[in-house]
Write a protein that holds these residues in place. Sequence first.
Motif, mmCIF file in Angstrom:
data_model
loop_
_atom_site.group_PDB
_atom_site.id
_atom_site.type_symbol
_atom_site.label_atom_id
_atom_site.label_comp_id
_atom_site.label_asym_id
_atom_site.label_seq_id
_atom_site.Cartn_x
_atom_site.Cartn_y
_atom_site.Cartn_z
ATOM 1 N N UNK A 125 0.849 -1.192 0.000
ATOM 2 C CA UNK A 125 0.000 0.000 0.000
ATOM 3 C C UNK A 125 0.887 1.245 0.000
ATOM 4 N N UNK A 126 1.132 1.764 -1.198
ATOM 5 C CA UNK A 126 2.025 2.914 -1.348
ATOM 6 C C UNK A 126 1.994 3.373 -2.791
ATOM 7 N N UNK A 127 2.330 4.615 -3.028
ATOM 8 C CA UNK A 127 2.603 5.044 -4.390
ATOM 9 C C UNK A 127 3.894 4.382 -4.833
ATOM 10 N N UNK A 128 3.950 3.923 -6.063
ATOM 11 C CA UNK A 128 5.105 3.189 -6.543
ATOM 12 C C UNK A 128 6.386 4.017 -6.427
ATOM 13 N N UNK A 129 6.289 5.336 -6.604
ATOM 14 C CA UNK A 129 7.479 6.179 -6.544
ATOM 15 C C UNK A 129 8.010 6.339 -5.121
ATOM 16 N N UNK A 130 7.228 5.924 -4.120
ATOM 17 C CA UNK A 130 7.676 5.995 -2.729
ATOM 18 C C UNK A 130 8.300 4.693 -2.243
ATOM 19 N N UNK A 131 8.301 3.662 -3.077
ATOM 20 C CA UNK A 131 8.884 2.377 -2.701
ATOM 21 C C UNK A 131 10.372 2.357 -3.028
ATOM 22 N N UNK A 132 11.129 1.712 -2.178
ATOM 23 C CA UNK A 132 12.561 1.520 -2.413
ATOM 24 C C UNK A 132 12.802 0.070 -2.832
ATOM 25 N N UNK A 133 13.969 -0.211 -3.350
ATOM 26 C CA UNK A 133 14.296 -1.564 -3.802
ATOM 27 C C UNK A 133 14.182 -2.550 -2.634
ATOM 28 N N UNK A 134 14.490 -2.097 -1.406
ATOM 29 C CA UNK A 134 14.392 -2.977 -0.253
ATOM 30 C C UNK A 134 12.948 -3.436 -0.026
ATOM 31 N N UNK A 135 11.989 -2.533 -0.240
ATOM 32 C CA UNK A 135 10.579 -2.888 -0.081
ATOM 33 C C UNK A 135 10.182 -3.954 -1.091
ATOM 34 N N UNK A 136 10.628 -3.785 -2.329
ATOM 35 C CA UNK A 136 10.283 -4.734 -3.374
ATOM 36 C C UNK A 136 10.941 -6.092 -3.117
ATOM 37 N N UNK A 137 12.199 -6.080 -2.686
ATOM 38 C CA UNK A 137 12.881 -7.349 -2.408
ATOM 39 C C UNK A 137 12.221 -8.106 -1.262
ATOM 40 N N UNK A 138 11.786 -7.383 -0.242
ATOM 41 C CA UNK A 138 11.103 -8.035 0.881
ATOM 42 C C UNK A 138 9.801 -8.688 0.424
ATOM 43 N N UNK A 139 9.122 -8.067 -0.529
ATOM 44 C CA UNK A 139 7.832 -8.602 -0.989
ATOM 45 C C UNK A 139 7.994 -9.931 -1.713
ATOM 46 N N UNK A 140 9.189 -10.211 -2.219
ATOM 47 C CA UNK A 140 9.436 -11.467 -2.934
ATOM 48 C C UNK A 140 10.399 -12.377 -2.172
ATOM 49 N N UNK A 141 10.626 -12.078 -0.883
ATOM 50 C CA UNK A 141 11.590 -12.855 -0.083
ATOM 51 C C UNK A 141 12.957 -12.889 -0.759
#
Length: 219
Positions: free
Chosen positions: A48-64
């Motif tokens: 739950x965030x605007x895509x431009x506010x996400x960091x690579x760490x957030x994305x990596x955590x979402x995929x383990x």
Amino acid sequence: MIVNQLVRDVGLKSVRLILNDQSPTMLKSAETHCRENISIPVEIVTLESRIENLEIQDLNLSTDNEVPWFALASASAHHMPKDDKIKVFRILREWTPHLLIGEFEANNDLPEPNSPELFYSILGWNGYLLKDVLASPTTEAEKTATIEHFLLAESIIMLKSEKKHGSAEEGGRVDYHTTSKEWIDVAQKAGWKTQTHQALVRIPNGRPVTYFLHFRRNV
């Protein structure tokens, strides 16, 4: 749905989806739709965030920390001006080897506020959408709601914008639909290589209205 197509084409047995939207209501609706319509076991993670506010760490955590097959943005990335698009595309390039974009063909990003180019682009682009809505098999009430509360409202905000960036309350443009050529330039500046460029819908004079782009990591 693209997942069910992959089931048929490559025999996909299960899938993990990462859904991103700033609206919890939209995320819940998307999750429900996916669970009800995907034909294989599905695991869903929501961001739950605007895509431009996400960091690579957030994305990596979402995929383990596993590398996802691809990222898909379907008419969902045009809320960012060009510089922000490039920033987000660079982050996505760190995360996944493939990026799929489906968007509208319009030049609502680069023109200056109150410029003839901006007026021409918005009126021309919106006119094709209005014609499609009026010709659609939906009810008159649905047509009226779509035109008055979505298409016209969005166009008026862009036409009245006093500056490119910022919220509607701050006089910002809010939406930045751009041409497929500009999306390709954005991707190249972020390090992607164009794999596929396909117009999905064209008007009678041949001008594309919607299009699909497939980018792969330039390595």
